[in-house]
Design an enzyme around this catalytic site. Structure first.
Site, short mmCIF file in Angstrom:
data_model
loop_
_atom_site.label_atom_id
_atom_site.label_comp_id
_atom_site.label_asym_id
_atom_site.label_seq_id
_atom_site.Cartn_x
_atom_site.Cartn_y
_atom_site.Cartn_z
N GLU A 1 26.35 25.54 14.55
CA GLU A 1 26.89 26.33 13.45
C GLU A 1 27.80 25.49 12.53
O GLU A 1 28.91 25.89 12.19
CB GLU A 1 27.63 27.56 13.98
CG GLU A 1 26.72 28.47 14.78
CD GLU A 1 27.33 29.80 15.21
OE1 GLU A 1 28.55 29.86 15.42
OE2 GLU A 1 26.56 30.77 15.35
N GLU B 1 32.71 41.44 19.87
CA GLU B 1 32.10 41.19 18.55
C GLU B 1 30.86 42.04 18.32
O GLU B 1 30.66 42.57 17.22
CB GLU B 1 31.75 39.70 18.47
CG GLU B 1 30.99 39.31 17.23
CD GLU B 1 30.62 37.83 17.21
OE1 GLU B 1 31.06 37.08 18.12
OE2 GLU B 1 29.92 37.40 16.29
N ASP C 1 23.54 35.40 22.19
CA ASP C 1 24.91 35.34 21.67
C ASP C 1 25.69 36.61 21.98
O ASP C 1 25.95 37.40 21.08
CB ASP C 1 24.87 35.09 20.15
CG ASP C 1 26.24 34.75 19.58
OD1 ASP C 1 27.16 34.54 20.37
OD2 ASP C 1 26.36 34.70 18.35
#
Ligand code: GCV
Length: 697
Positions: free
Chosen positions: A284, A385, A357
């Site tokens: 990322e 998240e 993820d």
């Protein structure tokens, strides 16, 4: 427990700051049983850790029993005995036993080290907090994993990546002055066996390695040392360029190696027990060794060599993707599996629980059990998240236990790492129930085979009270909570259907992001014929990354668990499920089941009002109400989208979404955490807490 029913506890004002260390007064019959076994705290050592243990025991005894313990060796004393060489138990272990010495009943907390005494003291207090007998004790416990770390994704400007509970607890302007809250944080962590904390975000800023910050980091390390917590830092791989004045960060360049050795020596001068570094590399946008055509092992080993003389550890993350067009969930395995055996002894490869993820449900990461010559850490995300952030009640003990139990994971583990969910909100985690996942993380790090239900019950008793009329429904609610989220967000093996960037709310229709694997459509592969990602031999063959027996089970439609069906298979909408229903019907039923679970959580919570203090009850009730609105939104938006493809009617008795697909697609959420400034143009539709209604202007 019969003792409790006679004396219901009064609900006094609480704000959640004390977490599970509330030490409220016990009911009179229990006080009568406990008091004779907690009259004094006796120890010969005055080390900072022993003082912390004494202070905690005193705090707990005064709070729960209302009497000040003495320090005399008398009947009912608690004796703290460190460095006793308890055979078979390691450094962090403890033993608690009742004994009669010279006619005096005593309780002896013994350990090989002072930190074992602190852990044993918390364990002793936990017995009282959960109303267990303490008059005939003989128990011992040792952690199954030596390293149990929280990873904070805290930025140096005080914001927290994926943080939903306020700003960072580390006030860099105030440090090296230690705010008392940092000590309470250390107590909470020590109480559940956490022994390491990475202070800064893995998307790291090299400034943390400059002398000005390191002096502040050293102050934190000094403050936490008595609690057995080592400080670690996320290191930016390109730091030699950014703060070292070098033109390269090539791990094989001797100047780079020298710079890191010097930096590490400087850190250990300030912090002799510094834990080590955590690195996110070539992931990322973060820099890494591949920039210089070196391998992950080259990069990790270079840093590990600098740390080794000081016994420091190097945690290297396996969260990588984007370097190939292959199925994203295969990429970490493909990059790291061939490196097995190439890492130094002090390298720990940190692998997320699943290969994607931190989704509400993923199969276990195939690297677990398949890196026999590499030390592994399982990384889980305590901050939610992808599970409704801090609004949705989702107890994660069940989720992590699922991963830990799969694929021989615990046997190959050296460490657990949890992405912290704390911030400077008064109650630490935003939602009171999110404290439970922090607690469960510590308890599972200590014992990965522990029962998530037992952990939930322990936490409930310590956090809400021991009345069985309260414990039973709360535990039941927690045990069902994560599955409810799976059902109304991503049932039957779907994944990553969340809104772009902030990951808040449903967006299954998104298909135009530049990186293919950022798109929900990449994962659902939904079209007019069917839905699901074919990861068998006819598709990406990700299933082949698992051991043969697991791969066979997942690859075969007859044996793949329903929970992973659409993760591994693309099936027609009319596919006949084991339940006898079509996939389409089953999908709708799962969405509705999730919503109805949240309805029932709302009802249960409302019924508990008389037994719970007003502030924490009201706060939780408000979040549950919002969760219900959002669960309905997830259900409605998802069904509206899938139906636009399948063109099938809803099964009998299941209501159509109240709005058109376009209505859901037009919602914008630019003020949810993740954006730095509100950017909602006036007139944008948004979702109100009342359900599928536009917000008032
Ligand atoms: C720290 C996910 C999150 C990112 C996070 C990343 C990681 O992609 O959305 O915010 O970055 O995981 O684990 O490195």
């Amino acid at each position: 427990m019969a003792l409790l029913a006679a004396t219901p506890t009064a609900a006094v004002a609480e704000d959640g700051y004390e977490l599970w260390l509330r030490y409220r007064s016990v009911e009179a019959p229990w006080r009568a049983r406990y008091a004779p076994h907690a009259t004094a705290i006796v120890t010969r050592s005055a080390s900072p850790t022993m003082r912390a243990a004494q202070a905690e025991l005193r705090r707990g005894i005064v709070g729960m029993l209302g009497a000040e313990p003495s320090n005399q060796l008398q009947s009912g004393a608690i004796i703290l005995r460190s460095r006793v060489r308890i055979g078979g138990l390691g450094k962090d272990a403890y033993r608690i036993r009742s004994a009669v010495v010279s006619g005096k009943p005593l309780t002896i907390i013994a350990a090989n080290s002072d930190i074992g005494i602190l852990y044993g003291s918390f364990a002793f207090l936990r017995l009282l907090q959960t109303r267990q007998p303490i008059d005939r004790l003989d128990l011992s416990s040792r952690p199954k994993l030596p390293l149990r770390l929280l990873n904070h994704w805290d930025n140096l400007d005080g914001t927290i990546e994926r943080g939903y509970a306020g700003h960072s607890l580390w006030n860099w302007a105030e440090l090296p002055q230690i705010h008392p809250r940092l000590i309470d944080y250390a107590r909470a962590n020590a109480s559940i066996g956490i022994n390491g904390v990475v202070l800064n975000n893995v998307n790291a800023n090299a400034q943390i390695l400059t002398p000005a910050y390191l002096r502040k980091v050293a102050a934190i390390a000094d403050a936490w040392r008595p609690y057995g917590i080592r400080v670690y830092l996320s290191a930016r791989f390109s730091a030699p360029i950014e703060i070292g004045g070098l033109g390269t960060a090539d791990p094989l360049d001797p100047r780079v190696q020298k710079w890191w050795r010097g930096k590490v020596d400087e850190i250990y001068q300030l912090i002799p027990d510094f834990g080590g570094f955590l690195v996110k590399a070539n992931s990322e946008g973060q820099p890494g060794p591949q920039t210089y055509r070196r391998t992950h092992a080259d990069g990790a080993n270079m840093l590990a060599d600098a740390l080794a003389p000081h016994r420091g550890m190097l945690f290297w993350r396996a969260f990588v993707y984007g370097g190939s067009d292959d199925d994203r969930v295969k990429q970490a395995f493909d990059q790291f599996r061939p490196l097995d055996g190439q890492f130094r002894r002090n390298v720990v490869l940190q692998v997320k629980n699943g290969p994607l993820d931190f989704q509400p449900r993923e199969p276990v990461h195939p690297l677990f059990g398949q890196m026999p010559r590499t030390r592994l850490a399982m990384e889980v995300q305590i901050t939610t998240e992808y599970l409704g952030q801090s609004t949705h009640l989702a107890y994660l003990g069940t989720m992590w236990s699922e991963a830990l139990c799969s694929a021989a994971a615990p046997d190959s583990l050296l460490a657990m790492a949890g992405v912290a969910n704390t911030g400077n909100d008064r109650n630490w985690t935003g939602s009171h129930f999110d404290q439970a996942s922090w607690f469960a993380f510590g308890r599972l790090g200590w014992d990965p085979t522990a029962e998530p239900r037992a952990i939930a019950e322990e936490w409930t008793r310590m956090t809400w009270g021991n009345n069985p009329r309260l414990v039973r429904p709360i535990v039941a609610m927690m045990m069902r909570s994560r599955e409810a989220v799976v059902d109304y967000m991503t049932p039957l093996g779907l994944a990553h259907q969340m809104g772009t960037d902030h990951h808040y709310g449903p967006a299954p229709w998104v298909c135009d992001l530049p990186q293919p694997s950022w798109n929900p459509c990449y994962y659902s592969r939904a079209d007019a014929q069917g839905i699901g990602f074919d990861r068998t031999r006819s598709g990406s063959n990700a299933v082949a990354q698992y051991t043969l027996d697991v791969a066979r089970r997942f690859a075969d439609l007859n044996s793949v668990p329903d929970e992973y069906l659409l993760w591994f298979h693309h099936v027609p909408w009319a596919y006949r499920m084991r339940s006898g229903r079509t996939l389409w019907d089953e999908l709708v039923i799962r969405y509705d089941r999730g919503v109805s679970d949240v309805e029932s959580m709302n009802r249960v919570w409302a019924s508990l009002a008389p037994m719970i203090d007003a502030q924490r009850h009201a706060d939780t009730a408000a979040r549950l109400k919002q969760q219900l609105a959002e669960a309905r939104w997830w259900r409605n938006a998802s069904i509206a989208y899938w139906q636009s493809l399948s063109k099938l009617p809803l099964p009998a008795g299941h209501k159509p979404p109240p709005h058109t697909l376009g209505w859901y697609q037009a919602l914008r959420f630019e003020t949810v955490p993740g954006f730095l400034s509100p950017r909602i143009p006036p007139g944008w539709p948004c979702l109100s807490a009342q359900g599928d209604l536009p917000c008032a202007p």
